[in-house]
Design an enzyme around this catalytic site. Structure first.
Site, short mmCIF file in Angstrom:
data_model
loop_
_atom_site.label_atom_id
_atom_site.label_comp_id
_atom_site.label_asym_id
_atom_site.label_seq_id
_atom_site.Cartn_x
_atom_site.Cartn_y
_atom_site.Cartn_z
N ARG A 66 1.80 0.50 4.41
CA ARG A 66 2.11 -0.21 5.84
C ARG A 66 1.45 0.92 6.57
O ARG A 66 0.96 2.03 6.33
CB ARG A 66 3.46 -0.03 6.16
N VAL A 87 4.17 5.46 11.35
CA VAL A 87 4.64 6.05 12.70
C VAL A 87 3.48 7.18 13.31
O VAL A 87 3.09 7.10 14.49
CB VAL A 87 5.94 6.92 12.62
#
Ligand code: MV4
Length: 456
Positions: A300, A303
């Site tokens: 993914r 952050v």
């Protein structure tokens, strides 16, 4: 279904299945490309910035994540009703759910991320280890799935205690137990299996030699569907507390040009082994002798992607959307020049004086820092109410400068000028940490927070 923007195939409309700063980050990238966006939100997030920034917005359920941001039928319905042809999952929530990616596929909606097969492969840690090892990506000495406790004890004698028992369906620090002797090993295998069954619905566990206080080093990769894979160097995420990262920096103060090249090449081999498409991160542990070992792959956007953007000048989210739309990578490895140093502090609505207890509530005053080399990614504003239902991230302060010391001093300056009133935040904690002599030296590891004491 498709349209063209600047000669590239592009989505007609992107739905962002997330909230907070990452939803804002993705909406910004879409707007710059020229793609209309769809926000989805829970009742608690009706006044959230991502809702007002998106082209259109749909409420998908009540406050609890399980009934809103994890509510697959509601998210898919919003995509179908709005005519979105792609869904960006951000991080957390649906981002590593292979089942969700499959459901998107079944509805002819492009999941902006890797294939469900790549996600499943990397989601199973024992299989991921096997795959990496077969492609010459170094892994820690260890076993496959443990089937026999006596055999496991014999194996552990071979590579020596301490060992760590891990759930194959775990990851990110969940479902792990360290054992220092055969008795503990037997106990921990049993406990770990029970927990793994309970939390992941899969009782399988394996073990590895346990490295004491390594550094956490991760490599950002980007891969297109034509087999092109590049890396953007590493990030050092060693400063963390209970598996929550606190400070990240790029490059790592512990990584030489030579080790960087080897890490990058290993990460590219890892991505190719997984037949990977999109942006991803290969997580390694680095020991005192600068040996590195594959731990897991995060399939993914992360952050901390912003600090890699700062040292590479590459817009990772824009590139991620480009690739998902079927375009080839717009650059090669040799086009990527890493320059300078970037540091990120994650500012949370938590009370550092009360063991980082979450502190939701209304922000009544807000003055973010600015100036050259400072980036603040956030979804908050003066008057914003931080709901208690989700994580407590307020913002990410990122500072870039030509050298580490200049970036660190810039971060100190930025943290000192940042004003957030109305809720307790971790700002004072970071103002102190950034001046810590061990942090200044760059010579720290994942044990940093065990010995760090504020205002010592
Ligand atoms: C380890 C380890 C030491 N030895 N594996 C924690 C998160 C997950 N991705 C892997 N983790 C670890 N695996 C072996 N063989 C130590 C950790 C670990 C850790 C890793 C990175 C950052 C912080 C950490 C804190 C505690 C344990």
């Amino acid at each position: 279904m498709w349209k063209k923007i600047n000669g590239k195939d592009m989505f007609k409309k992107v739905l962002i299945a997330n909230r907070g700063e990452v939803a804002v980050r993705i909406i910004r990238a879409c707007r710059e490309i020229g793609i209309p966006t769809v926000a989805v939100y829970s009742q608690a997030d009706a006044n959230s910035l991502h809702v007002s920034l998106a082209t259109e917005a749909y409420c998908i359920g009540p406050n609890e994540s399980s009934k809103s941001y994890l509510n697959i039928p509601a998210i898919i319905s919003a995509a179908l009703v709005s005519g979105a042809d792609a869904i960006h999952p951000g991080y957390g929530f649906m981002s590593e759910r292979a089942d969700f990616a499959e459901i998107c596929e079944e509805h002819n909606i492009k999941f902006i991320g890797p294939s469900p097969e790549s996600m499943k492969l990397m989601g199973d840690k024992a299989t991921a280890r096997k795959t990496m090892s077969s492609k010459n990506v170094p892994i820690t000495p260890g076993t496959g799935i443990i089937t026999d406790i006596e055999e496991a004890k014999k194996e552990a004698e071979k590579f020596g205690y301490p060992v760590i028992v891990k759930a194959t369906a775990g990851g990110g620090g969940k479902g792990m137990r360290v054992a220092n002797n055969p008795e503990e090993l037997e106990q921990n295998i049993t406990l770990c299996r029970q927990e793994a069954e309970k939390f992941f619905g899969n009782p399988d566990v394996y073990m590895e030699k346990y490295l004491v206080n390594p550094r956490h080093i991760e490599v950002q990769i980007i891969a297109d569907r034509f087999g092109n894979v590049v890396h953007l160097g590493e990030r050092d995420c060693s400063i963390q507390r209970r598996h929550q990262k606190l400070v990240e920096e790029a490059p790592s103060p512990a990584v030489s040009d030579d080790v960087r090249k080897k890490l990058g090449e290993a990460a590219v081999r890892a991505a190719k082994a997984a037949n990977y498409e999109g942006v991803g991160t290969i997580e390694f542990l680095l020991d005192k002798d600068k040996n590195f070992y594959f731990m897991e792959m995060n399939t993914r956007l992360q952050v901390e992607h912003g600090i890699s953007e700062m040292i590479s000048n590459i817009d990772i989210v824009r590139e991620q959307i480009n690739i998902a739309a079927g375009n080839p990578l717009s650059f090669k490895q040799e086009d990527i020049k890493l320059y300078g140093h970037a540091i990120e502090c994650r500012i949370n609505a938590e009370d550092p004086e009360r063991n980082f207890l979450p502190a939701p509530g209304e922000i009544n005053g807000y003055i973010p820092p600015g100036g050259f080399g400072v980036r603040v990614d956030s979804h908050v504003y003066s008057g914003y109410k931080i709901p208690p239902y989700y994580d407590s991230l307020i913002s990410k302060v990122m500072c870039w400068a030509p050298t580490r010391e200049e970036a660190r001093r810039r971060m100190y300056r930025a943290l000192k000028e940042y004003v957030i009133t109305g809720v307790k935040t971790t700002l004072p904690f970071y103002q102190d940490l950034i001046e810590d002599e061990v942090f200044i030296s760059g010579n720290f590891d994942t044990g940093f927070m065990n010995t760090y004491k504020q205002n010592k």
